[in-house]
Design a protein around this motif. Structure first.
Motif, PDB file in Angstrom:
ATOM      1  N   LYS A 509     103.974  33.057  92.521  1.00  6.25           N
ATOM      2  CA  LYS A 509     105.134  33.175  91.631  1.00  6.25           C
ATOM      3  C   LYS A 509     104.867  34.158  90.490  1.00  6.25           C
ATOM      4  O   LYS A 509     105.782  34.822  90.015  1.00  6.25           O
ATOM      5  N   LYS A 545     116.304  34.702  87.743  1.00 12.24           N
ATOM      6  CA  LYS A 545     116.109  33.795  88.890  1.00 12.24           C
ATOM      7  C   LYS A 545     114.621  33.690  89.240  1.00 12.24           C
ATOM      8  O   LYS A 545     114.111  32.602  89.509  1.00 12.24           O
ATOM      9  N   GLU A 546     113.932  34.825  89.225  1.00  5.79           N
ATOM     10  CA  GLU A 546     112.505  34.833  89.544  1.00  5.79           C
ATOM     11  C   GLU A 546     111.720  34.059  88.495  1.00  5.79           C
ATOM     12  O   GLU A 546     110.780  33.322  88.817  1.00  5.79           O
ATOM     13  N   ASN A 548     112.855  31.559  86.609  1.00  3.41           N
ATOM     14  CA  ASN A 548     113.126  30.131  86.736  1.00  3.41           C
ATOM     15  C   ASN A 548     112.375  29.521  87.915  1.00  3.41           C
ATOM     16  O   ASN A 548     111.937  28.367  87.855  1.00  3.41           O
ATOM     17  N   SER A 549     112.202  30.291  88.982  1.00  2.00           N
ATOM     18  CA  SER A 549     111.395  29.820  90.108  1.00  2.00           C
ATOM     19  C   SER A 549     109.936  29.672  89.676  1.00  2.00           C
ATOM     20  O   SER A 549     109.265  28.679  90.013  1.00  2.00           O
ATOM     21  N   GLN A 552     109.582  26.586  87.418  1.00  2.00           N
ATOM     22  CA  GLN A 552     109.657  25.313  88.135  1.00  2.00           C
ATOM     23  C   GLN A 552     108.433  25.043  89.010  1.00  2.00           C
ATOM     24  O   GLN A 552     108.165  23.898  89.377  1.00  2.00           O
ATOM     25  N   ASN A 553     107.666  26.089  89.332  1.00  2.00           N
ATOM     26  CA  ASN A 553     106.567  25.928  90.283  1.00  2.00           C
ATOM     27  C   ASN A 553     105.172  25.986  89.675  1.00  2.00           C
ATOM     28  O   ASN A 553     104.205  25.608  90.341  1.00  2.00           O
TER      29      ASN A 553
END
Length: 594
Positions: A509, A545-546, A548-549, A552-553
């Motif tokens: 990520k 978007k990237e 937030n990913s 979250q990870n």
């Protein structure tokens, strides 16, 4: 030199080494998610130079790259696609190189390059600004800022259409029915007061037409014979002749309108470096009409009107001056373009932000200026955009069925207030802080909704849909920025140390986020070439978007090692500054808290 440029040189070397041929270009694309890799070489275009099986060709190039390209750590070939995996050290070194850069991706202008003048807004002084003007202003302002970010020197300007029959219609209606009303006596913004009389003229004009039709006069003839229209036409002739009373009324009512416009521009967050007025530039246009008659660029018709014959260029004949000697829009636009180059000799090109219903007009204008012998005319560009519709249908100024710009700005702030209160995210805010935040969110929603769409496309604008804290919206991106600021505020350790490329490997990520950051400078340049704020807007959404990913990870502040904590806070901070920079060229603010 970026990664793709470096890899292109190395792929060319691989082809030269293995197949003894030179290739002029290499096609790259992002590696598809289902395959290992960071960047993909498309082998098929190379078959023009190298004969053979694309998979075998890909394997040969990949093996060369693995041996000779220090940034490549592995490869795989899927059909005609060579997927390259890049070393973490490349991405960490790249990140370290941009982390402390202010406005990464922006380029300083070269003072020796020719400047670009960007025109937008350009309203008529007979009505207030409306939703269509909002799209125009937002596009023009943003394109100017993007061109600046790409390294261009830019002047922002407008031509104020302050003369003509439409202005006289408002003036005549006020004279007939106004009873001396002023902005002060009515409490109305000046542009709104004058706009009301433009609508009043149309109402009274239609009544006169109906009366004439009832007397048996055909409708088309009645439109020409209506006394109000004849009087407005006479008023225009008096204005051009310098009639004292008409000019004084014109100055007074235009002054009301300018005050109103300035208030709207301030609320919308747009500005200009210089202003031009049609009442001045049309005179220079008339001079060049006379000059063009002498040189054969123009020709005079039997009734005395002046035309330019463009039939040899696949267009038609275009009037540039009426039979009575009065100017048309083309006269003014010729004069304005020439005056701008006189005023700003360093300008080498112009961008005109005008709706697509004027596509033909600008083809003609640019061609006429070339025929008049102006070399800079080849660098004129029409930023053509589609109309803005509402769920209720098309707007019509004469009938008063427009969405007023001021009202829409206020409505957006109110809608932002209602949604924010429902979400309950504003505990601890003072009332003044809340009101300011509502404006930032509401205006950000409006601007982003309009700018994320390709300029050429028509827009159906729904205020409610634009203010959503999820999806491809301004508030969603603003909220992510505010979330990162919260992370940074909670970071109670020194996270500014530069980490060497050998101290750690990257989480998937983290790598994806750095790859997205790496695209920013390329997107800025491409958006400038295409005159498209939509490219910046949608890049920013993809970056968010990237992030937030990533958020979250992986754990940021709770990471297992101090090194991970430092790097992830730095990465978050750089994402935030890139969001802020990207939104700055769109004219959108980002709040520190939401």
């Amino acid at each position: 030199m970026n990664l793709q440029e470096t890899l292109e040189i190395q792929v060319k070397q691989a082809v030269k080494s293995a197949f003894q041929v030179d290739v002029d270009s290499v096609e790259f694309q992002a590696t598809r998610k289902e395959f290992a890799g960071d960047i993909t070489v498309v082998v098929f275009p190379l078959l023009r130079f190298v004969k053979g099986n694309p998979v075998q060709i890909g394997e040969t190039i990949g093996a060369y790259m693995l041996e000779h390209a220090t940034d490549v750590k592995a490869f795989n070939v899927v059909k005609g696609f060579l997927n390259l995996e890049i070393n973490d050290s490349y991405y960490i070194n790249f990140f370290n190189s941009i982390y402390k850069q202010d406005h990464f991706g922006f380029v300083k202008s070269n003072p020796e390059e020719r400047a670009i003048m960007v025109e937008y807004s350009s309203p008529n002084t007979n009505k207030p600004l409306h939703l269509g003007h909002i799209r125009n202003n937002l596009l023009g302002y943003s394109v100017a800022e993007i061109l600046k970010a790409s390294g261009k020197k830019v002047y922002k300007t407008q031509i104020i259409n302050d003369r003509g029959i439409h202005i006289c219609k408002s003036m005549l209606a006020w004279k007939r029915f106004g009873n001396g009303e002023t902005p002060e006596s009515t409490g109305l913004k000046g542009d709104k007061l004058v706009g009301n009389y433009y609508v009043k003229f149309d109402q009274e004009y239609k009544t006169e037409i109906q009366g004439l039709v009832a007397k048996g006069i055909p409708e088309e003839e009645a439109k020409k014979q209506a006394p109000l229209l004849i009087e407005a036409q006479e008023m225009l002739r008096k204005w051009e002749a310098g009639d004292k009373a008409v000019v004084e009324l014109w100055e007074t009512m235009n002054g009301w309108v300018y005050n109103g416009f300035n208030e709207t521009y301030k609320n919308l967050g747009v500005d200009f470096d210089t202003l031009y007025y049609e009442s001045n530039t049309y005179l220079l246009g008339k001079e060049f009409v006379a000059e063009g008659l002498k040189t054969g660029v123009f020709e005079k018709a039997e009734d005395g009107s002046v035309w330019c014959d463009l039939t040899d260029e696949g267009l038609d004949k275009k009037i540039v001056q009426r039979a009575d000697g009065t100017a048309v829009y083309m006269t003014q636009d010729i004069g304005t373009a020439i005056q701008r180059i006189k005023d700003f000799p360093d300008v080498g090109g112009m961008v005109y932000t005008v709706g697509n219903e004027q596509d033909y007009h600008f083809k003609v204008l640019f061609l006429i200026l070339k025929k008049l012998g102006f070399d800079w005319a080849k660098n004129l560009y029409h930023l053509s955009y589609g109309m803005v519709d509402l769920p209720s249908g098309k707007m019509k100024s004469r009938e008063g069925t427009v969405v007023d710009a001021d009202d829409l700005i206020d409505e957006m702030a109110q809608t932002a207030a209602e949604i924010s209160e429902e979400l309950g995210k504003l505990d601890g805010y003072t009332e003044a802080e809340k009101q300011e935040l509502y404006k930032v969110i509401g205006l950000g929603a409006l601007k982003y909704f309009i700018l994320k769409v390709d300029p050429k496309k028509r827009i159906l604008f729904d205020p409610k849909e634009s203010i959503d804290f999820q999806g491809n919206t301004g508030p969603f991106i603003q909220y992510t920025y505010a979330r990162i600021q919260s992370i940074i505020r909670k970071a109670d350790f020194d996270y500014h140390a530069t980490l060497s490329a050998v101290e750690r490997s990257l989480h998937d990520k983290e790598r994806e986020l750095i790859k997205q950051l790496e695209l920013f400078s390329e997107v800025v340049q491409f958006a400038a070439e295409q005159h498209s704020p939509a490219l910046i807007a949608n890049y920013t959404y993809n970056l968010v978007k990237e992030f937030n990913s990533f958020y979250q990870n992986v754990s940021i502040l709770g990471a297992d090692t101090e090194t991970d904590k430092i790097f992830r806070v730095q990465l978050s901070q750089k994402v935030a500054s890139t969001i802020k920079d990207a939104f700055s060229v769109l004219g959108i603010q980002v709040p520190e808290r939401m």
